[in-house]
Design a protein around this motif. Structure first.
Motif: not given
Ligand code: FAD
Length: 501
Positions: A146, A148, A150-152, A154-155
């Motif tokens: 949460s 990090q 936001p980016s795909e 960082s999932v």
């Protein structure tokens, strides 16, 4: 259809399964007049292992209003970003199964197809370079997802390594505060209805009799109600999962705690290393046909760096599940329902899914045969999905140094698993089935980590300009590396937990 009314619920057993069930159901039934009693015997005690979890546990305690910080402090927990598998592919090799994705999907095509094309053209980057969760693990770093950017990419998710006994105490405390009555006594015999066979009451060594409408069997490997009383039967999966024993011991922590579990292949099984804040859990899961108990214990002890904190404790088990987890008016939860060996830390997760299904059945204060059937069907599927995922690890091993590993590689596998492996091998497809705990990214981690790559990539990949693809993948790797560099160390994160506030 006959409706069975629930007024008095009795939970047998106060291990992790018993107290998790008691806590969550106390919350679930809080606005009803359903009473919950838990019977446990402090003379018998609990199984005393089970320190690695998967991320679903965090939602479980969040639903009880508990925060990560609170639980981690109370249980001396560390972060688990995944599992590092050492020597499974061959001696000297390792890979990490992270709780997170690899790369970014594009045009509806999974990332690994793009990576595969690049690789076939000589690129040497690893799939692992595109997973933030994995790289954080490898570099012993951790900043919660949460926080990090936001980016795909960082999932990723995370779980805990914890002191299971301390977690049990948290659950017990919650349950007792919410009205669960605890009886410390040994159950000596069980009273059944002479015609229906339903369980009516438990005779305790204190002389008391505890009656109920529904009994949840959390009595561990003993399976006191579901098997000893109701003779439900067991699906034995040892033809695929050959390990049938374990030996476990705690040691002093040696060096920094990594944010992952280690699973190291040994001659006749595998050895775990689970770091807690103050100590380390260790164990060797093995096949008793291939190695003696004494040899297994010395292999375990020889591979531990710090001083031992207790005597090695042996366990025996048969991998499999109870034929019906819900039989008559008894539901098995935890080890009494089955055990698949701890390779992917799934036992506590299967306790959570069992509790979820009990709550689903009791949206009203009664149950019917339809509720029982649905519960059993879903439980069987969940266990079979986990079973297949665990078999995969053994089936794809690349070791040639012992009959154990050769036998695992040569064994026939269940059709459900074969279908998945073939779809991936032929065209890189990650099939997804209902009731799976492990999603496509986890399957990809094990396939690729053990050296299985698809024969061809998705043809849609060729629609992208090659140079564009190359640049996009360089940018992704860089973005992962930047995020890792900005994250704090796992050690700093653990220290921040113990500061006030
Ligand atoms: P237990 O802890 O055995 O509890 C049984 C309870 O029943 C006790 O309270 C006992 O007193 C009570 N009882 C039994 N008989 C009677 C009686 N006659 N009268 C009254 N009370 C009675 N899971 C994970 O998720 N992660 C892991 O890393 C992991 N590692 C494992 C490693 C090994 C070697 C093993 C064997 C298991 C591991 N597990 C792991 C599984 C995990 O330990 C269990 O799923 C979890 O602890 C739940 O156990 P339980 O509550 O079902 O049983």
């Amino acid at each position: 259809m006959i409706r069975h009314t629930l007024k008095q619920l009795v939970i047998v057993g106060g291990g992790t399964a018993g107290w998790m069930t008691a806590a969550r159901l106390a919350r679930h039934f809080r606005k009803t007049d359903i009473r919950i009693t838990l019977v446990e015997s402090s003379d018998i005690g609990t199984v005393g292992v089970g320190e690695a979890t998967i991320p679903t546990l965090r939602q479980f305690y969040a639903d009880l209003g508990m925060t990560d910080k609170e639980v981690m402090r109370a249980t001396q927990a560390t972060v688990k970003l995944g599992i590092q598998f050492e020597q499974w592919r061959e001696p000297g090799s390792d890979f990490i199964h992270p709780f997170g994705v690899f790369g970014q999907k594009a045009n509806g095509i999974d990332f690994h197809h793009y990576w595969l094309k690049l690789r076939q053209r000589g690129d040497t980057s690893e799939l692992a370079d595109y997973s933030l969760g994995l790289q954080l693990a490898r570099h012993h770093r951790f900043t919660p997802p949460s926080l990090q950017p936001p980016s795909e990419l960082s999932v990723f998710d995370w779980a805990l390594h914890f002191d299971a006994a301390a977690f049990g105490r948290l659950m017990r405390d919650y349950a007792e505060r919410h009205g669960v009555e605890r009886l410390d006594a040994r159950i000596e015999s069980v009273k059944q209805h002479p015609e229906t066979g339903n369980i009516e009451a438990l005779y305790l060594d204190s002389g008391n009799l505890v009656g109920g409408d529904l009994f949840i069997d959390c009595s561990g490997f003993r399976a006191l109600l579901i098997e000893q009383t109701l003779n439900t039967g067991y699906c034995d999966w040892s033809e695929w999962l050959h390990c049938d024993r374990a030996v476990a011991v705690q040691s002093e922590r040696f060096g920094e705690a990594p944010p992952y579990t280690v699973s190291r292949a040994q001659t006749a099984g595998w050895q775990w290393r689970i770091p807690l804040q103050t100590r380390q859990g260790n164990g060797y899961v093995y096949c008793s046909d291939q190695v003696s108990d004494d040899e297994a214990t010395s292999t375990l002890v020889d591979h531990i760096d710090g001083p031992l904190l207790n005597d090695p404790k042996p366990f025996r088990f048969t991998a499999g599940r109870r034929r019906r987890a819900w039989n008559r008016n008894c539901i098995a939860v935890g080890l009494s329902a089955g055990f698949l060996e701890p390779l992917e830390s799934t036992s506590i997760a299967l306790v959570e899914t069992a509790i979820h299904k009990i709550r689903r059945a009791f949206q009203k204060p009664w149950y019917t045969q339809a509720d029982i059937d649905r519960f059993n069907e879903d439980t069987a599927l969940e266990y079979e999905r986990v079973r297949d995922f665990i078999i995969l690890h053994y089936k794809l091993n690349g070791r040639t140094d012992s009959p154990f590993w050769e036998r695992c590689r040569a064994m026939p596998i269940p059709d459900t698993l074969r279908e998945k492996v073939e779809a991936f091998r032929a065209q890189g497809e990650l099939l997804r089935y209902r009731a799976e705990i492990f999603g496509p990214a986890s399957w990809l981690a094990i396939y690729s980590g053990l050296g299985l790559l698809p024969e061809r990539y998705h043809p849609g990949v060729d629609r992208l300009d090659f140079q564009y693809l190359k640049d996009a993948l360089i940018a992704m790797r860089q973005s992962v590396a930047d995020a890792v560099a900005q994250a704090q160390t796992h050690n700093d994160y653990l220290q921040s937990l113990n500061r006030t506030g």
